[in-house]
Design an enzyme around this catalytic site. Structure first.
Site, mmCIF file in Angstrom:
data_model
loop_
_atom_site.group_PDB
_atom_site.id
_atom_site.type_symbol
_atom_site.label_atom_id
_atom_site.label_comp_id
_atom_site.label_asym_id
_atom_site.label_seq_id
_atom_site.Cartn_x
_atom_site.Cartn_y
_atom_site.Cartn_z
ATOM 1 N N TYR A 120 4.193 -17.724 27.556
ATOM 2 C CA TYR A 120 4.105 -16.618 28.495
ATOM 3 C C TYR A 120 4.307 -15.328 27.695
ATOM 4 O O TYR A 120 5.282 -15.206 26.952
ATOM 5 C CB TYR A 120 5.192 -16.713 29.572
ATOM 6 N N THR A 146 -0.860 -18.493 28.668
ATOM 7 C CA THR A 146 -1.119 -18.429 30.100
ATOM 8 C C THR A 146 -1.411 -16.989 30.501
ATOM 9 O O THR A 146 -0.617 -16.092 30.230
ATOM 10 C CB THR A 146 0.073 -18.976 30.900
ATOM 11 N N LYS A 242 -5.346 -20.126 29.020
ATOM 12 C CA LYS A 242 -5.228 -20.823 30.305
ATOM 13 C C LYS A 242 -5.231 -19.825 31.461
ATOM 14 O O LYS A 242 -4.522 -18.829 31.426
ATOM 15 C CB LYS A 242 -3.930 -21.633 30.334
#
Length: 369
Positions: A120, A146, A242
């Site tokens: 993250y 992500t 992602k």
């Protein structure tokens, strides 16, 4: 799933078994996959079948990886370690979440092969840089960034349960824990109860209260495509992006130097009302061509779902809830069982569709309307 529901405290089971707001996207991920009809073929040689493939050049026993899932160590004591070991023994990748209970170093110390790490991107770039360096030192073979968590989607069940790690000791949580004595005994036997990648590493996040405040303050509203160049410069290995749900975003992602993109709506846990991942997969595959591998997660519950995704162009797939249910139910053995079920279903489906190798699967294996 039902065994996990009985063994895991409700707050943590609901964390897995829930989506954002009305959970429409969560349900659509499964329903749209199930609606795809398979084309049965007969009269073909079916010996010497193989599900072996690669994901970002890494050999895999089947095109399935364990998705990064937050606080898996609250489904079962030392959950991330157990899941990583099960994946390693089976021959598929395991992806460790930034928000894991077991740290990068913990997992590396208990595995013999490289795993993947999910990142993250937070406001504290020093912490992000340190995470990347820690992943490199642990010899992680891929970094997964992500992209869809700059703002957190509201998950009603988590709010109702007052979810925290470790759990807050209010009346409801005390009752939940009292009804799960085996889970409690397992947790008492381990020292891993908090977010292992943060404690001792994130500035000022040393206890539950400060850790929760730090995480809430770290979602970066300024994060954008240009920041990926900074990550690509610092990470020399395979890079996976992602959270792609749009063909235009896929084209941009393919130009960043990434090795793969994942068609993902965060398991229906972010933008409720978004399309299912399987419905977006074909247009994204078409948009990027062979410039980057396209993977998919969201709604995959069986080997048949894996087959459907591969037939529509995915080079790899990810499971989250299926392995977490197994983990919560019976630990490491449950993760292995979930993988066994999927591989057997995938092999049988491939055979009944008249194919012998995973690379032969394509749109011709699906019924057209």
């Amino acid at each position: 799933m039902e065994l996990a529901r009985r063994r895991v405290p409700r707050m943590f089971f609901d964390y897995v078994d829930s989506g954002a707001y009305t959970e429409a996207t969560y349900r659509a991920n499964e329903a749209d996959l199930a609606a795809i009809k398979l084309r049965q073929r007969v009269g073909r040689k079916l010996s010497d079948r193989s599900l072996h493939s690669t994901m970002v050049s890494q050999p895999v026993a089947m095109p399935v990886a364990l998705a990064p899932t937050g606080i898996a160590g609250m489904q079962h004591a030392d959950g991330e370690i157990l899941a990583a070991q099960a994946a390693e023994e089976f021959g598929v990748p395991f992806t460790l979440s930034t928000m894991s209970v077991c740290s990068i170093e913990d997992v590396a110390a208990h595995c013999t092969k490289p795993f993947w790490f999910q990142l993250y991107v937070m406001r504290d770039r020093g912490f992000v840089d340190a995470l990347i360096q820690r992943a490199m030192q642990a010899k992680c073979s891929a970094l997964m960034v992500t992209l869809d968590l700059q703002v957190v989607g509201q998950r009603h069940k988590d709010l109702r349960n007052g979810l925290s790690t470790p759990p807050r000791l209010g009346l409801s949580s005390v009752l939940q824990l009292a009804m799960r004595p085996l889970w409690c005994a397992q947790m008492l036997a381990t020292r891993r109860h908090r977010l292992g990648n943060l404690v001792g590493h994130a500035k000022g996040a040393d206890d539950l209260t400060s850790m929760s405040a730090w995480v809430a303050d770290q979602f970066d509203l300024e994060f954008n495509w240009e920041d990926l160049a900074w990550i690509r410069h610092r990470w020399p290995g395979k890079l996976i992006l992602k959270g792609i749900m749009d063909a235009d975003d896929a084209r941009i992602a393919a130009s960043t130097g990434a090795d793969a993109i994942i068609v993902s709506n965060h398991g229906g846990r972010q933008l409720d009302g978004a399309a299912s991942t399987i419905s977006k997969l074909p247009s994204i595959v078409e948009a990027v061509g062979d410039r980057v591998e396209v993977h998919m997660d969201g709604g995959i519950r069986s080997g048949q779902d894996v087959f459907r995704a591969i037939a529509l162009g995915a080079r790899g797939t990810y499971i989250g809830r299926p392995f977490l249910y197994g983990l919560g139910a019976i630990g490491k053995a449950g993760v292995g069982l979930a993988l066994d079920i999927i591989v057997n279903e995938l092999d049988t489906t491939m055979a009944l569709c008249g194919e012998r190798h995973i690379s032969e699967i394509g749109p011709h294996n699906l019924e057209t309307k």
